[in-house]
Design a protein around this motif. Structure first.
Motif, PDB file in Angstrom:
ATOM      1  N   SER B 338      37.867  29.982  44.620  1.00 20.14           N
ATOM      2  CA  SER B 338      36.839  30.768  43.796  1.00 20.14           C
ATOM      3  C   SER B 338      37.517  30.421  42.389  1.00 20.14           C
ATOM      4  O   SER B 338      37.844  31.300  41.737  1.00 20.14           O
ATOM      5  CB  SER B 338      36.739  32.203  43.827  1.00 20.14           C
ATOM      6  N   ASN B 339      37.337  29.129  41.931  1.00 17.36           N
ATOM      7  CA  ASN B 339      37.495  28.792  40.490  1.00 17.36           C
ATOM      8  C   ASN B 339      36.616  29.373  39.659  1.00 17.36           C
ATOM      9  O   ASN B 339      35.603  29.359  39.843  1.00 17.36           O
ATOM     10  CB  ASN B 339      37.786  27.186  40.450  1.00 17.36           C
ATOM     11  N   GLY B 340      37.274  29.806  38.545  1.00 10.97           N
ATOM     12  CA  GLY B 340      36.479  30.289  37.387  1.00 10.97           C
ATOM     13  C   GLY B 340      36.958  31.454  36.416  1.00 10.97           C
ATOM     14  O   GLY B 340      38.079  31.225  36.229  1.00 10.97           O
ATOM     15  N   MET B 341      36.054  32.039  35.840  1.00  8.16           N
ATOM     16  CA  MET B 341      36.364  33.093  34.728  1.00  8.16           C
ATOM     17  C   MET B 341      35.806  34.631  35.059  1.00  8.16           C
ATOM     18  O   MET B 341      34.948  34.685  35.993  1.00  8.16           O
ATOM     19  CB  MET B 341      35.852  32.559  33.614  1.00  8.16           C
ATOM     20  N   LEU B 342      36.951  35.165  34.794  1.00  5.33           N
ATOM     21  CA  LEU B 342      36.678  36.866  35.169  1.00  5.33           C
ATOM     22  C   LEU B 342      36.800  37.654  33.836  1.00  5.33           C
ATOM     23  O   LEU B 342      37.811  37.178  33.297  1.00  5.33           O
ATOM     24  CB  LEU B 342      37.036  37.212  36.287  1.00  5.33           C
ATOM     25  N   ALA B 343      36.064  38.558  33.820  1.00  4.12           N
ATOM     26  CA  ALA B 343      36.390  39.573  32.801  1.00  4.12           C
ATOM     27  C   ALA B 343      35.957  40.850  33.105  1.00  4.12           C
ATOM     28  O   ALA B 343      34.928  41.106  33.810  1.00  4.12           O
ATOM     29  CB  ALA B 343      35.572  38.929  31.331  1.00  4.12           C
ATOM     30  N   SER B 344      36.534  42.140  32.449  1.00  3.98           N
ATOM     31  CA  SER B 344      36.231  43.130  32.762  1.00  3.98           C
ATOM     32  C   SER B 344      36.543  44.288  31.459  1.00  3.98           C
ATOM     33  O   SER B 344      37.354  43.841  30.835  1.00  3.98           O
ATOM     34  CB  SER B 344      36.817  43.801  34.311  1.00  3.98           C
ATOM     35  N   ALA B 345      35.968  45.305  31.504  1.00  6.38           N
ATOM     36  CA  ALA B 345      36.229  46.556  30.739  1.00  6.38           C
ATOM     37  C   ALA B 345      36.188  47.654  31.657  1.00  6.38           C
ATOM     38  O   ALA B 345      35.224  47.778  32.252  1.00  6.38           O
ATOM     39  CB  ALA B 345      35.179  46.538  29.712  1.00  6.38           C
TER      40      ALA B 345
END
Lengths: 147, 349
Positions: B338-345
């Motif tokens: 699962s290559n990629g970018m993640l972001a969260s608040a």
């Protein structure tokens, strides 16, 4: 020369005689004192890991605000961390339904609550203690009296 | 893998940090203004003098992974309600409207569900013994017990905490702190007969389990943990698995180094031997921003190659209550990629 020595001796004597105190006093109510409290127990108490006295009574630790100089000195003495560095710990504890010790605004408020609450334990400047509480442990450090 | 995007996000994060410092001054005023109600963000709302406290957390997640559409989702909205009186009893519950992270038995539309994360009653006999009955987080390693988004440094979970054992168990637990050579040793022993309350559809729940975890602080900066468990799971109820784990956490002035390792074998199925480990470091950069990096490796005997994951991210965490995270994930090897970018608040309320 002799006058100077006499003045030095006199000042040392007066400091001893009138009990000039420094440091952080860990205080409890006079009628609710456990056998002893050592530094390791204190660390557990203010992290809410030790919740009961040997009598079975609940421990009620009381803190000063995180910005208070005495709170900072106490936290450094007991945990070798600043109050801000303990934030991660309390965030984790909140997730388990455990809240930090109750915070009171002043040393006088700590003395009043501790003297009137069974099982309560707090800390004040050593020079702030009076007949309403007993000192169960003394730590070094803390701001000078009057601050 | 677009690592250059991380630089763009880093710039954006820095801007947020600058804005956040201004906002933090207002937060102080806000905290003071709501103190009269007894509420502070991240410390729960006491419900009068009833002994009940209401709290929780929420998190929104954005992800763009290879071979998947970019998506934004409310990944968790969780409510805690607990009661504690002056006696030995305590009640704790956590309901979570969550998006399951595992792929078992779910499709893209079926990921959201209302989970009973925790539901238990404690009775404390002393500091050395508290008995717990109900549904609780499985005490294997450190991460699983504090896995909520506002508490951890990355949006993604380490693989071994997702794949080697179920998150929850229902049964009985004994918890306590005992003195071992002058050090406060924390232990957790548990027994489960299965019968999970509202199991996560993405997980393979226990049918029976027993285990022990101990945590030993070594000085004020280092903690060591050891976990052992024996269990069976619903998908292969005839296969008993034995698990051993070790974990550590070192912290100093905002720096953090932690890790976990797990070895799990199946009693009657030797090819089901799995093992894995991760190590994670956190470095404070200033302005409430920290850099985080994690290396993970898991392997299974019935696969030819190990799965390796590298995570590199930035976290803006201005106080105890909320945080914003950006991270790049790069996988390689035989497992789920699962290559990629993640972001969260996320916010703890």
């Amino acid at each position: 020369m002799v006058g100077g020595i006499l003045a030095l001796v006199a000042s040392l004597w007066s400091a001893q005689a009138f009990g000039e105190e420094s440091g952080i006093a860990i205080v409890m109510a006079p009628n609710a004192v456990p056998g002893h409290v050592n530094r390791d127990e204190l660390a557990l108490i203010f992290k809410r890991k030790k919740r009961y006295w040997e009598s079975g009574e609940r421990v009620q630790p009381v803190n000063l605000p995180a910005t208070h100089l005495l709170r900072r000195a106490f936290t450094m003495q007991v945990y070798n961390h600043t109050p801000e560095e303990l934030e991660d710990y309390w965030r984790d504890q909140y997730f388990q339904g455990v809240l930090p010790p109750y915070v009171l605004a002043s040393e006088e408020a700590v003395i009043r609550l501790v003297s009137a609450t069974p099982g309560a334990i707090g800390y004040v400047s050593a020079c702030s203690t009076d007949h309403r509480v007993v000192v169960v442990l003394r730590l070094e450090g803390g701001p000078a009296c009057g601050h | 893998m677009p690592f250059h995007r991380l630089i763009v996000w880093a710039g954006a994060l820095w801007m947020l940090a600058l804005c956040g410092d201004v906002m933090a001054q207002d937060d102080t005023t806000l905290a003071q203004s709501v103190n009269g109600t007894g509420y502070r963000l991240g410390q729960g709302l006491p419900l009068g003098d009833t002994g009940f406290t209401l709290g929780g957390y929420g998190s929104a997640q954005w992800q763009t992974l290879e071979a998947a559409e970019p998506r934004i989702a409310l990944s968790h909205f969780s409510l805690f309600l607990w009661w504690e009186g002056n006696g030995g009893f305590k009640f704790f519950s956590e309901l979570d409207n969550e998006e399951t992270q595992n792929d078992r038995d779910v499709d893209q539309d079926g990921r959201h569900y209302l989970s009973v994360e925790r539901l238990y009653v404690d009775y404390s006999f002393s500091d050395a013994l508290t008995l717990r009955a109900g549904k609780f987080l499985t005490p294997i390693g450190r991460w699983n017990q504090v896995h909520a988004d506002p508490l951890v440094w990355t949006t993604s979970r380490p693989l071994l905490t997702r794949e080697f054992f179920p998150d929850n168990a229902t049964g009985l637990m004994a918890i306590g702190v005992v003195n071992l050579l002058g050090q406060p040793l924390e232990y957790t022993a548990y027994l489960s007969g299965g019968a999970e309350v509202r199991p996560d559809p993405g997980q393979d729940p226990f049918t029976d389990a027993c285990g022990l975890r101990i945590n030993l602080p070594l000085g004020s900066n280092l903690q060591l943990g050891f976990s052992a468990a024996s269990f069976r799971q619903a998908d292969e109820v005839s296969v008993r698995k034995h698990l051993a784990g070790v974990d550590f956490m070192w912290t100093l002035h905002g720096y953090e180094l932690s890790g976990e390792g797990i070895y799990r074998r199946a009693e009657t199925s030797p090819q089901q031997l799995v093992k894995g480990a991760f190590v994670q470091g956190v470095v404070p950069l200033g302005l409430h921003v920290s850099a985080v990096g994690r290396l993970e490796a898991t392997s299974a005997l019935d696969q030819n190659d190990a799965t390796r994951r590298r995570v590199l991210g930035l976290v803006y965490r201005p106080d105890r209550a909320w945080s914003i995270k950006f991270e790049a994930v790069r996988d390689s090897g035989a497992g789920i990629v699962s290559n990629g970018m993640l972001a969260s608040a996320s916010v703890l309320f």
